[in-house]
Scaffold this motif. Structure first.
Motif, mmCIF file in Angstrom:
data_model
loop_
_atom_site.group_PDB
_atom_site.id
_atom_site.type_symbol
_atom_site.label_atom_id
_atom_site.label_comp_id
_atom_site.label_asym_id
_atom_site.label_seq_id
_atom_site.Cartn_x
_atom_site.Cartn_y
_atom_site.Cartn_z
ATOM 1 N N LEU A 1 0.843 -1.203 0.000
ATOM 2 C CA LEU A 1 0.000 0.000 0.000
ATOM 3 C C LEU A 1 0.874 1.247 0.000
ATOM 4 N N PRO A 2 0.534 2.247 -0.829
ATOM 5 C CA PRO A 2 1.358 3.475 -0.903
ATOM 6 C C PRO A 2 1.244 4.343 0.345
ATOM 7 N N ILE A 3 0.073 4.279 1.032
ATOM 8 C CA ILE A 3 -0.111 5.074 2.243
ATOM 9 C C ILE A 3 -0.722 4.196 3.333
ATOM 10 N N CYS A 4 -0.553 4.637 4.562
ATOM 11 C CA CYS A 4 -1.123 3.899 5.699
ATOM 12 C C CYS A 4 -2.623 4.127 5.761
ATOM 13 N N VAL A 5 -3.363 3.045 5.885
ATOM 14 C CA VAL A 5 -4.815 3.155 6.054
ATOM 15 C C VAL A 5 -5.276 2.599 7.402
ATOM 16 N N CYS A 6 -4.359 1.934 8.122
ATOM 17 C CA CYS A 6 -4.765 1.357 9.415
ATOM 18 C C CYS A 6 -4.773 2.400 10.526
ATOM 19 N N GLY A 7 -3.959 3.441 10.371
ATOM 20 C CA GLY A 7 -3.934 4.503 11.377
ATOM 21 C C GLY A 7 -3.285 4.109 12.682
ATOM 22 N N ASN A 8 -2.638 2.962 12.706
ATOM 23 C CA ASN A 8 -2.020 2.486 13.944
ATOM 24 C C ASN A 8 -0.651 3.124 14.139
ATOM 25 N N SER A 9 -0.370 3.523 15.357
ATOM 26 C CA SER A 9 0.937 4.096 15.685
ATOM 27 C C SER A 9 1.415 3.487 16.994
ATOM 28 N N PRO A 10 2.717 3.425 17.209
ATOM 29 C CA PRO A 10 3.228 2.844 18.462
ATOM 30 C C PRO A 10 2.717 3.615 19.674
ATOM 31 N N LYS A 11 2.292 2.891 20.684
ATOM 32 C CA LYS A 11 1.809 3.519 21.918
ATOM 33 C C LYS A 11 2.869 3.527 23.002
ATOM 34 N N VAL A 12 3.831 2.624 22.877
ATOM 35 C CA VAL A 12 4.896 2.519 23.879
ATOM 36 C C VAL A 12 6.221 2.253 23.193
ATOM 37 N N LYS A 13 7.279 2.441 23.931
ATOM 38 C CA LYS A 13 8.585 1.960 23.489
ATOM 39 C C LYS A 13 9.068 0.941 24.513
ATOM 40 N N ILE A 14 9.748 -0.067 24.020
ATOM 41 C CA ILE A 14 10.228 -1.132 24.892
ATOM 42 C C ILE A 14 11.562 -0.719 25.503
ATOM 43 N N ILE A 15 11.621 -0.662 26.810
ATOM 44 C CA ILE A 15 12.825 -0.246 27.526
ATOM 45 C C ILE A 15 13.797 -1.408 27.656
ATOM 46 N N THR A 16 13.274 -2.606 27.862
ATOM 47 C CA THR A 16 14.117 -3.792 28.067
ATOM 48 C C THR A 16 14.077 -4.670 26.825
ATOM 49 N N LYS A 17 15.054 -4.536 25.955
ATOM 50 C CA LYS A 17 15.128 -5.404 24.782
ATOM 51 C C LYS A 17 15.273 -6.855 25.215
ATOM 52 N N LYS A 18 16.024 -7.072 26.287
ATOM 53 C CA LYS A 18 16.113 -8.370 26.935
ATOM 54 C C LYS A 18 15.672 -8.193 28.383
ATOM 55 N N PRO A 19 15.043 -9.202 28.977
ATOM 56 C CA PRO A 19 14.554 -9.034 30.351
ATOM 57 C C PRO A 19 15.690 -8.832 31.344
ATOM 58 N N ILE A 20 15.396 -8.092 32.400
ATOM 59 C CA ILE A 20 16.341 -7.898 33.495
ATOM 60 C C ILE A 20 16.244 -9.112 34.416
ATOM 61 N N LEU A 21 17.389 -9.678 34.776
ATOM 62 C CA LEU A 21 17.437 -10.867 35.615
ATOM 63 C C LEU A 21 18.004 -10.531 36.988
ATOM 64 N N PRO A 22 17.731 -11.344 37.990
ATOM 65 C CA PRO A 22 18.292 -11.099 39.327
ATOM 66 C C PRO A 22 19.816 -11.144 39.308
#
Length: 324
Positions: free
Chosen positions: A281-302
């Motif tokens: 599709l040449p343009i976006c029709v879903c209108g969806n945009s990111p609502k968050v950004k992920i801070i932990t690309k990998k989980p934090i472990l003890p």
């Protein structure tokens, strides 16, 4: 379902224990990036360990501590009492966080913390029936107001249903054998205690499969998840919290097994996804945009120190997102 009177008659102690240090405590506090005037929700208050550390960092802010366990509400209330109006305790399921915020007339929050699974005190209280290490009535209810208990699942579910939950929620490869043994044994008499169920599970497994961890561990996890509906509420809770979160607010979630972690990871990824339209599709029709950004690309472990000092932190993973 066995009544509370049955538990007491059987001689099971009703004591409470909230003495354990909260898992990944320092990491959670850092992850939430607490603002002194912010509004935060601890959806799994337990004994109030995480809640206290959050609320103690607030000045004009507020901490709402939620738990569905009556014993946890008493313990968290006592722990948070010295902090006065900075904290309030609500008995509810974290799934109902948005409704709790509406009742408290709180339009927006700055953070949500969830520490999923069973709390230390629930494992330690023998009569709660969560642990295979203590003999107790089959209960496993996090909220004792609900009707369905582990007794009802074990003695009332069909063999096919038992096989499904043992396999899906416990990732138990011997689910068919265990389910069949449960159904066969309960025809003689109801399976009423944790030791009875634990021994039954052990007897259904090949001898070679009983080495290593406790043979009943996966099955007990599966039954507990079914009793409390633990997995179905995670993603909706995350979405609801993000919808009520200010920009820069954070969601921090601790998981203890792969099923929980997978749901959290997928829910975070969904909220962080932008346009889902086909690339053709040449343009976006879903209108969806990111609502968050992920801070932990990998989980934090003890840390190694925490693993040494707190055995209950083993398998814990912390994932964090931030509202855009």
């Amino acid at each position: 379902m066995l009544s509370a009177a049955h538990w007491k008659k059987a001689g099971f102690d009703m004591s409470e224990n909230f003495s354990h240090r909260s898992v990944l405590l320092d990491e959670c506090i850092e992850a939430l990036a607490i603002r002194p005037d912010g509004v935060y929700v601890d959806g799994t208050a337990g004994g109030g360990g995480h809640s206290y550390e959050i609320a103690s960092r607030l000045t004009a802010g507020k901490l709402i501590a939620i738990d569905r366990d009556e014993a946890a509400i008493r313990a968290a209330g006592a722990r948070l009492a010295p902090l006065g109006t900075r904290a309030c305790v609500v008995r509810s399921n974290f799934y109902d966080t948005v409704s709790v915020l509406d009742e408290l007339q709180i339009p927006e929050i700055d953070g949500l913390l969830l520490d999923l699974g069973v709390s230390s005190h629930q494992f330690d209280e023998a009569e709660r029936g969560f642990s295979y290490r203590n003999d107790a009535p089959l209960d496993m209810r996090m909220d004792r107001r609900q009707e369905k208990s582990a007794y009802d699942v074990v003695n009332g579910y069909s063999e096919e249903a038992l096989k499904r939950i043992l396999f899906e929620y416990g990732e138990e490869r011997f689910a068919p054998r265990i389910a069949a043994r449960i159904v066969k044994e309960r025809e003689k008499a109801p399976i009423a205690t944790t030791f009875a169920l634990s021994e039954l599970i052990k007897s259904a497994m090949p001898a070679a499969a009983r080495d290593g961890g406790h043979p009943a561990k996966r099955s007990f996890q599966a039954i507990r998840i079914e009793v409390n509906g633990e997995l179905d509420v995670i993603a909706p809770t995350i979405e609801g919290a993000v919808s009520r979160m200010r920009r820069g607010g954070r969601v921090a979630i601790i998981t203890f097994h792969s099923l929980e972690d997978r749901i959290v990871k997928q829910a975070f990824a969904k909220l962080a996804t932008g346009c889902t339209c086909p690339k053709s599709l040449p343009i976006c029709v879903c209108g969806n945009s990111p609502k968050v950004k992920i801070i932990t690309k990998k989980p934090i472990l003890p840390s190694e120190q925490e693993l040494a000092e707190n055995p209950r932190s083993h398998s814990a993973k912390l994932r964090v997102i931030e509202k855009l």
